[in-house]
Write an enzyme that holds these catalytic residues in place. Structure first.
Site, PDB file in Angstrom:
ATOM      1  N   ASP A 136       0.820  -1.218   0.000  1.00 41.91           N
ATOM      2  CA  ASP A 136       0.000   0.000   0.000  1.00 41.91           C
ATOM      3  C   ASP A 136       0.854   1.269   0.000  1.00 41.91           C
ATOM      4  O   ASP A 136       0.701   2.139   0.869  1.00 41.91           O
ATOM      5  CB  ASP A 136      -0.938   0.023   1.210  1.00 41.91           C
ATOM      6  CG  ASP A 136      -1.702  -1.273   1.381  1.00 41.91           C
ATOM      7  OD1 ASP A 136      -2.141  -1.834   0.371  1.00 41.91           O
ATOM      8  OD2 ASP A 136      -1.844  -1.737   2.525  1.00 41.91           O
ATOM      9  N   GLU A 160     -11.476   1.132  -2.529  1.00 42.32           N
ATOM     10  CA  GLU A 160     -10.750   1.430  -1.294  1.00 42.32           C
ATOM     11  C   GLU A 160      -9.501   2.245  -1.635  1.00 42.32           C
ATOM     12  O   GLU A 160      -9.331   2.706  -2.763  1.00 42.32           O
ATOM     13  CB  GLU A 160     -10.348   0.115  -0.598  1.00 42.32           C
ATOM     14  CG  GLU A 160      -9.523  -0.807  -1.472  1.00 42.32           C
ATOM     15  CD  GLU A 160      -9.298  -2.176  -0.862  1.00 42.32           C
ATOM     16  OE1 GLU A 160      -9.716  -2.402   0.295  1.00 42.32           O
ATOM     17  OE2 GLU A 160      -8.703  -3.035  -1.538  1.00 42.32           O
TER      18      GLU A 160
END
Length: 511
Positions: free
Chosen positions: A14, A183
């Site tokens: 991420d 997301e």
């Protein structure tokens, strides 16, 4: 001159990136490992070094006394505002936190809870120079909140300390045909638009989306701007946009690679002259090789892996599997890592232990070696080198009831989700992978060869040459985290000290 992807070939999950002057900085998810929020530096977006961590310990501290491998720090955002660095992240069980510092190496503030709540993940702030307003966007984890596939926006206090409203649903992925698991939003201002770069479709097969609106609260229009197409880069998404001093645009994102975790790719990016949308990669497909960014040439560099543990101190690449305690590692005048044989009731399940010192599994075929001496005199005291995931295997030394030190190699298989608990708890029971043998002097050289598909072959040398041990072990990830290499020392539960183990000359070399 060209570069090849991935530019970070290990589990830097991420990623988010920011430029300050001529320097680029990157952070990534660290889940329950401590220290957390790794900080990487580059001058050319290709060669990166690890320069520190922004989070010394996870809070609330009581929640992270033991490993919570898939919890903790999820999908951080890194920004620079008002001469300070800021990192926001979501803890799916606690809420949205932030830390900040005047320089990348700190000192960083203690975590501040910006918004409390279950399932609040992937936050990103924006201080809008055009309006003077501050905003925050975040996603949702269905496992905690019961909802997902949506992005919520808030006005935020300019000091980054709190949100100023109840929040508004600004993007509803359920209303976009074919979109799911929206997301990881990253919020920007560009060319008069509010932009949200956000992935959807899941980590294995997903894509990168872009959303734009004239007003922060919408309405937003969307477009897919990066997807696998006919390449071998599955699920290319979730990352950050950065602009170089010369005006070039680049996008750093991850690719999920099983036991190797989420490796990081660098994609060229431009803004379309006709409709103003971002175009990432090769017209929306990821590139494997591309010309270097227009930046000053830099020497090859990568986050450190090897360690001689000078003075008993370990390098920045190492993280404990939970908040550390005093006494796990001992500083001293020479080289070598000295780990206490921590007493524990979970001596047969490394996945439950907070005092395992870990680093990321390399993404290319590699050999891992370390020298080990077991000093602990307690029967059952052990230490070793592990490959740690939902299944694990380790090779090392153990003090027998006869007082001798034996070379042992053990493993534990993962148990399928929904299976009834085993006698050892949630996971499979540890078993011998090979017959133990004597280790004269309590010393051994340990080796793991990690081949294609993260298939691991173990070997050892107890003074008579390198010998193979046990069957091939296929490393496995946790739910969100790649497999880890680990060093540990422990002893069965009981009173008093149980001695220590020394590790020397830790090396990772390409096969």
């Amino acid at each position: 001159m060209t570069y090849r992807n991935p530019v970070l070939d290990a589990d830097w999950s991420d990623p988010d990136v920011v430029r300050v002057g001529d320097d680029f900085y990157l952070t990534a998810s660290s889940f329950s490992r401590a220290p957390g929020l790794p900080l990487l530096h580059s001058r050319d977006l290709v060669n990166w070094t690890l320069v520190g961590h922004a989070l010394e310990r996870l809070e609330p501290a009581a929640e992270f006394r033991t490993p919570r491998h898939d919890c903790g720090v999820w999908a951080p955002s890194l920004r620079h505002h008002d001469d300070r660095f800021w990192i926001f992240w979501g803890d799916p069980d606690q809420g949205i936190f932030q830390v900040n510092a005047p320089a990348i190496r700190g000192p960083w503030t203690r975590p501040h809870l910006v918004k409390e709540g279950k399932g609040l993940i992937d936050p990103c702030p924006l201080w809008d120079d055009e309006t003077g307003e501050a905003y925050l966007v975040h996603a949702w984890a269905k496992s905690r909140a019961g909802v997902k596939n949506r992005l919520t926006g808030h006005r935020m206090h300019p000091a980054g300390t709190s949100v100023l409203d109840e929040g508004k649903l600004i993007v509803d992925g359920d209303r976009i045909p074919g979109w799911f698991t929206l997301e990881g939003p990253k919020l920007y201002r560009h060319d008069g638009w509010f932009w949200i770069l956000a992935p959807a479709g899941g980590v294995e097969t997903g894509w990168q989306g872009a959303f734009r609106a004239r007003d922060f609260f919408g309405p937003y229009e969307e477009r897919i701007v990066l997807e696998q197409r006919d390449t071998d880069v599955n699920g290319p998404h979730q990352g950050g946009w950065v602009r170089t001093p010369s005006g070039e645009d680049w996008f750093l994102h991850f690719q999920q690679r099983g036991a190797y975790g989420r490796v990081v790719h660098l994609q060229p990016m431009r803004w379309d002259d006709v409709d103003g949308w971002p175009v990432i990669g090769d017209d929306g497909a990821p590139v494997r090789e591309h010309r270097l960014p227009d930046l000053p040439p830099q020497p090859p560099a990568a986050p450190a892996t090897d360690d001689d543990f000078p003075g008993g101190r370990f390098g920045r690449q190492w993280q404990w599997t939970a908040n550390p305690q005093v006494g796990w590692a001992t500083h001293h005048s020479g080289d070598g890592l000295r780990l206490a044989c921590v007493r524990t009731a979970d001596a047969h399940d490394l996945r439950r232990l907070p005092h395992v010192l870990t680093q990321r599994l390399p993404g290319v075929p590699s050999a891992v070696e370390v020298e080990l001496t077991l000093h602990g005199e307690e029967p059952g005291a052990r230490a070793g080198l592990a490959v740690l995931g939902d299944a694990f295997s380790w090779i090392g030394l153990q003090r027998g009831s006869d007082g001798d030190v034996h070379l042992v190699h053990r493993f534990a298989e993962a148990v399928a989700l929904g299976a009834p608990p085993t006698p050892s708890g949630q996971w499979g029971k540890e078993r011998d992978a090979d017959h133990p043998r004597l280790a004269p002097g309590g010393r051994a050289r340990l080796r793991i060869e990690i081949g294609a598909g993260a298939r691991c072959r173990f070997a050892y040398d107890v003074g008579d040459g390198l010998r193979p041990s046990g069957p091939v072990f296929a490393a496995t990830p946790w739910r969100w985290v790649g497999a880890l290499l680990g060093l540990f020392a422990l002893a069965p539960a009981g009173p008093g000290h149980a001695g220590a183990a020394s590790f020397d000359a830790f090396r990772i070399s390409p096969l």
